[in-house]
Scaffold this motif. Structure first.
Motif, short mmCIF file in Angstrom:
data_model
loop_
_atom_site.label_atom_id
_atom_site.label_comp_id
_atom_site.label_asym_id
_atom_site.label_seq_id
_atom_site.Cartn_x
_atom_site.Cartn_y
_atom_site.Cartn_z
N VAL A 52 0.91 -1.17 -0.07
CA VAL A 52 -0.10 -0.13 0.13
C VAL A 52 0.73 1.29 0.05
O VAL A 52 0.49 2.44 -0.54
CB VAL A 52 -0.87 0.06 1.22
N LEU A 53 1.92 1.08 0.59
CA LEU A 53 3.02 2.35 0.92
C LEU A 53 3.77 2.63 -0.22
O LEU A 53 4.60 3.34 -0.23
CB LEU A 53 3.79 2.27 1.96
N VAL A 54 3.83 1.73 -1.30
CA VAL A 54 4.68 2.02 -2.69
C VAL A 54 4.75 3.38 -3.00
O VAL A 54 5.91 4.11 -3.39
CB VAL A 54 4.50 0.91 -3.76
N ASP A 55 3.46 3.82 -3.44
CA ASP A 55 3.22 5.22 -4.02
C ASP A 55 3.24 6.18 -2.99
O ASP A 55 3.07 7.48 -3.42
CB ASP A 55 2.13 5.23 -4.87
N ALA A 56 3.37 5.85 -1.69
CA ALA A 56 3.12 7.10 -0.47
C ALA A 56 4.12 7.80 -0.42
O ALA A 56 5.31 7.56 -0.69
CB ALA A 56 2.67 6.17 0.62
N SER A 57 3.81 9.23 0.10
CA SER A 57 4.83 10.10 0.55
C SER A 57 5.00 10.10 1.65
O SER A 57 5.96 10.47 2.61
CB SER A 57 4.50 11.52 -0.05
N ALA A 58 3.85 10.02 2.69
CA ALA A 58 3.89 9.88 4.06
C ALA A 58 2.57 9.19 4.73
O ALA A 58 1.65 8.85 3.99
CB ALA A 58 3.68 11.48 4.51
N ILE A 59 2.77 8.98 6.09
CA ILE A 59 1.81 8.55 6.88
C ILE A 59 1.18 9.72 7.86
O ILE A 59 2.20 10.31 8.22
CB ILE A 59 1.94 7.37 7.68
N VAL A 60 -0.06 10.17 8.04
CA VAL A 60 -0.47 11.22 8.86
C VAL A 60 -1.32 10.56 9.87
O VAL A 60 -2.27 9.82 9.50
CB VAL A 60 -1.18 11.96 7.83
N ARG A 61 -1.13 10.83 10.98
CA ARG A 61 -1.89 10.47 12.23
C ARG A 61 -2.61 11.74 12.92
O ARG A 61 -1.97 12.95 13.05
CB ARG A 61 -1.08 9.94 13.25
N LEU A 62 -3.80 11.71 12.86
CA LEU A 62 -4.74 12.81 13.55
C LEU A 62 -5.82 12.14 14.27
O LEU A 62 -6.42 11.05 14.33
CB LEU A 62 -5.05 13.73 12.33
N ARG A 63 -6.25 13.07 15.38
CA ARG A 63 -7.52 12.79 15.97
C ARG A 63 -8.74 12.90 15.07
O ARG A 63 -8.92 13.64 14.02
CB ARG A 63 -7.73 14.03 17.05
N MET A 64 -9.78 12.17 15.24
CA MET A 64 -11.00 12.12 14.39
C MET A 64 -11.33 13.45 14.22
O MET A 64 -11.65 14.07 15.32
CB MET A 64 -11.99 11.17 15.14
N PRO A 65 -11.49 14.09 13.08
CA PRO A 65 -12.12 15.35 12.92
C PRO A 65 -13.48 15.44 12.85
O PRO A 65 -14.17 14.21 12.83
CB PRO A 65 -11.60 15.87 11.64
N PRO A 66 -14.11 16.61 13.24
CA PRO A 66 -15.75 16.70 12.71
C PRO A 66 -16.27 16.71 11.68
O PRO A 66 -17.40 16.92 11.46
CB PRO A 66 -15.91 18.05 13.62
N PHE A 67 -15.49 16.39 10.54
CA PHE A 67 -16.05 15.92 9.27
C PHE A 67 -15.56 14.65 8.68
O PHE A 67 -14.50 14.22 9.29
CB PHE A 67 -15.61 17.16 8.34
N GLU A 68 -16.19 14.27 7.68
CA GLU A 68 -15.72 12.86 7.21
C GLU A 68 -14.30 12.99 6.09
O GLU A 68 -14.42 14.00 5.33
CB GLU A 68 -16.81 12.23 6.23
N VAL A 69 -13.37 12.29 6.38
CA VAL A 69 -12.27 12.18 5.71
C VAL A 69 -12.25 10.98 4.64
O VAL A 69 -12.48 9.72 5.37
CB VAL A 69 -10.98 12.38 6.34
N THR A 70 -12.35 11.24 3.14
CA THR A 70 -12.33 9.90 2.57
C THR A 70 -11.12 10.06 1.53
O THR A 70 -10.45 10.97 1.81
CB THR A 70 -13.53 9.84 1.88
N THR A 71 -11.00 9.26 0.69
CA THR A 71 -9.88 9.07 -0.16
C THR A 71 -10.22 10.24 -1.40
O THR A 71 -9.39 10.53 -2.33
CB THR A 71 -9.95 7.67 -0.91
N LYS A 72 -11.40 10.57 -1.41
CA LYS A 72 -11.63 11.81 -2.28
C LYS A 72 -11.39 13.01 -1.79
O LYS A 72 -11.32 14.16 -2.54
CB LYS A 72 -13.26 11.83 -2.78
N THR A 73 -10.97 13.22 -0.47
CA THR A 73 -10.52 14.31 -0.03
C THR A 73 -9.25 14.95 -0.33
O THR A 73 -8.22 13.80 -0.44
CB THR A 73 -10.69 14.37 1.42
N ILE A 74 -8.84 16.01 -0.35
CA ILE A 74 -7.46 16.62 -0.69
C ILE A 74 -7.02 17.20 0.76
O ILE A 74 -7.71 17.97 1.30
CB ILE A 74 -7.43 17.68 -1.84
N MET A 75 -5.82 16.70 1.09
CA MET A 75 -5.07 17.33 2.24
C MET A 75 -4.25 18.35 1.77
O MET A 75 -3.53 17.99 0.88
CB MET A 75 -4.44 16.13 2.88
N VAL A 76 -4.25 19.57 2.48
CA VAL A 76 -3.14 20.44 2.25
C VAL A 76 -2.12 20.80 3.33
O VAL A 76 -2.77 20.93 4.54
CB VAL A 76 -4.01 21.79 1.80
#
Length: 106
Positions: A52-76
């Motif tokens: 799964v990590l072959v194409d990855a740049s990083a692993i991000v750990r965070l507390r559950m936000p008050p909105f839904e995060v999916t694979t269609k979401t963009i992180m900045v």
């Protein structure tokens, strides 16, 4: 492993609407900002032995936000944008998320 201190990351989604002539418009919408710990890719067994990590740049750990995060979401983070490759709800407790992200080239 190279960890960064807690950074504030933003999450965006795209809304598709139509203009007055009926053409689709893609607009970014800010979902929110949350603090997150980022582990950048390194040449370790953890990164080398996971398909799964072959194409990855990083692993991000965070507390559950008050909105839904999916694979269609963009992180900045700063001026960099990341596609989310996978989202894991740690132990299904709705407390922590682990995201595998890939940097989007400019």
């Amino acid at each position: 492993m190279r960890f960064t201190n807690t950074n504030t990351v933003q999450f965006l989604t795209y809304d598709v609407t139509t203009d007055t002539e009926g053409f689709p418009l893609r607009q970014e919408r800010l979902l929110g900002s949350v603090p997150a710990a980022i582990e950048w890719k390194a040449a370790t067994d953890k990164w080398a032995n996971n398909t799964v990590l072959v194409d990855a740049s990083a692993i991000v750990r965070l507390r559950m936000p008050p909105f839904e995060v999916t694979t269609k979401t963009i992180m900045v983070l700063g001026s960099e944008r990341f596609n989310i490759l996978s989202v894991e709800n740690v132990r299904s407790r709705d407390r922590w998320l682990v995201l595998v992200v890939k940097e989007v080239p400019h």
